[in-house]
Design a protein around this motif. Structure first.
Motif, mmCIF file in Angstrom:
data_model
loop_
_atom_site.group_PDB
_atom_site.id
_atom_site.type_symbol
_atom_site.label_atom_id
_atom_site.label_comp_id
_atom_site.label_asym_id
_atom_site.label_seq_id
_atom_site.Cartn_x
_atom_site.Cartn_y
_atom_site.Cartn_z
ATOM 1 N N ARG A 60 0.828 -1.208 0.000
ATOM 2 C CA ARG A 60 0.000 0.000 0.000
ATOM 3 C C ARG A 60 0.863 1.259 0.000
ATOM 4 O O ARG A 60 0.522 2.265 -0.636
ATOM 5 C CB ARG A 60 -0.966 -0.009 1.176
ATOM 6 C CG ARG A 60 -2.161 -0.947 0.912
ATOM 7 C CD ARG A 60 -3.165 -0.951 2.025
ATOM 8 N NE ARG A 60 -2.550 -1.658 3.145
ATOM 9 C CZ ARG A 60 -2.566 -1.245 4.410
ATOM 10 N NH1 ARG A 60 -3.192 -0.172 4.766
ATOM 11 N NH2 ARG A 60 -1.957 -1.942 5.353
ATOM 12 N N GLU A 63 2.059 1.709 -3.406
ATOM 13 C CA GLU A 63 0.927 2.148 -4.219
ATOM 14 C C GLU A 63 0.728 3.660 -4.076
ATOM 15 O O GLU A 63 0.524 4.374 -5.063
ATOM 16 C CB GLU A 63 -0.334 1.393 -3.779
ATOM 17 C CG GLU A 63 -1.537 1.594 -4.646
ATOM 18 C CD GLU A 63 -2.727 0.758 -4.202
ATOM 19 O OE1 GLU A 63 -3.598 0.537 -5.041
ATOM 20 O OE2 GLU A 63 -2.801 0.346 -3.021
ATOM 21 N N ARG A 70 -2.564 -1.885 -7.599
ATOM 22 C CA ARG A 70 -3.374 -3.049 -7.258
ATOM 23 C C ARG A 70 -4.142 -3.436 -8.512
ATOM 24 O O ARG A 70 -4.728 -2.576 -9.172
ATOM 25 C CB ARG A 70 -4.338 -2.677 -6.139
ATOM 26 C CG ARG A 70 -4.961 -3.823 -5.446
ATOM 27 C CD ARG A 70 -5.867 -3.362 -4.342
ATOM 28 N NE ARG A 70 -5.320 -2.229 -3.605
ATOM 29 C CZ ARG A 70 -5.639 -1.912 -2.380
ATOM 30 N NH1 ARG A 70 -6.515 -2.636 -1.730
ATOM 31 N NH2 ARG A 70 -5.113 -0.877 -1.786
ATOM 32 N N ASP A 79 -5.966 -9.352 -2.900
ATOM 33 C CA ASP A 79 -5.315 -8.273 -3.636
ATOM 34 C C ASP A 79 -4.072 -8.798 -4.346
ATOM 35 O O ASP A 79 -3.319 -9.602 -3.799
ATOM 36 C CB ASP A 79 -4.889 -7.156 -2.681
ATOM 37 C CG ASP A 79 -6.070 -6.407 -2.105
ATOM 38 O OD1 ASP A 79 -7.109 -6.324 -2.783
ATOM 39 O OD2 ASP A 79 -5.949 -5.894 -0.972
ATOM 40 N N TYR A 81 -0.678 -7.255 -6.672
ATOM 41 C CA TYR A 81 0.077 -6.029 -6.925
ATOM 42 C C TYR A 81 1.094 -6.270 -8.030
ATOM 43 O O TYR A 81 1.633 -7.366 -8.175
ATOM 44 C CB TYR A 81 0.812 -5.571 -5.656
ATOM 45 C CG TYR A 81 -0.127 -5.135 -4.573
ATOM 46 C CD1 TYR A 81 -0.549 -3.811 -4.486
ATOM 47 C CD2 TYR A 81 -0.632 -6.043 -3.642
ATOM 48 C CE1 TYR A 81 -1.427 -3.406 -3.498
ATOM 49 C CE2 TYR A 81 -1.507 -5.641 -2.655
ATOM 50 C CZ TYR A 81 -1.904 -4.328 -2.586
ATOM 51 O OH TYR A 81 -2.783 -3.919 -1.611
#
Length: 146
Positions: A60, A63, A70, A79, A81
C-alpha cells in the motif's frame, strides 16, 4: 529463492531504506521488480518470509508512491500487486511534490518577515533549487515520455 535474487532484493531494500522507506517495503519493491505477473500478498509473505501485515503495508505504501498498482483478478478475493507500466508515473508524483515544496518556499519568502539575512538567503536558494529541478524534470518527462 536464488541467492542472486535475494542479494538484488536486499540491495534495493537497503537503498530505499537509506531514502527513508521502510526496509520491508523496499524488499517488496525489489521482489515486484523481478515479477512478470501480478503477485498476491500471500505470495509476498511466502517468498519474502514476512508477515501478511508487513506485505500489505509495504504494498500500500508503494501504491501511494505511484510505484505499484493493485490489479483485479477475475473471481479472486485477494489483492494482487504489480509495478506500474509507466516508470515515469512515479517521477511525476515526485515532481508534483517538489513543485508544491517550491511553492511553499516562495510563499514563505514573501510572507515571513523579521528573519535574518542568512535565513532569507537559505529560503531563496532552496526555492531556486526546487524551481530548477522541477523545470529540468518536467522537460525530461516531456522529451522522454511525451
Amino acid at each position: 529463492m536464488a541467492k542472486d535474487t535475494e542479494t538484488f532484493i536486499e540491495a534495493v531494500a537497503l537503498h530505499l531504506q537509506s531514502q527513508g522507506v521502510p526496509r520491508t517495503t523496499g524488499r517488496v519493491f525489489g521482489f515486484l521488480l523481478l515479477r512478470a505477473e501480478p503477485t498476491s500478498l500471500d505470495q509476498l509473505t511466502e517468498d519474502l518470509g514476512i508477515s501478511k501485515a508487513s506485505a500489505s503495508t509495504g504494498a500500500r505504501y508503494l501504491e501511494r508512491l505511484g510505484l505499484v498498482e493493485r490489479v483485479p483478478r477475475p473471481g479472486a478475493r485477494r489483492d494482487y500487486y504489480q509495478l506500474v507500466d509507466d516508470p515515469a508515473r512515479a517521477l511525476v508524483l515526485h515532481v508534483d511534490a517538489m513543485r508544491a515544496m517550491g511553492t511553499i518556499l516562495q510563499d514563505g519568502q514573501k510572507k515571513i518577515s523579521g528573519v535574518r539575512a542568512e535565513v532569507r538567503t537559505r529560503l531563496n536558494r532552496m526555492a531556486q533549487v526546487h524551481r530548477e529541478a522541477t523545470t529540468f524534470l518536467e522537460r525530461l518527462l516531456r522529451r522522454k515520455y511525451g
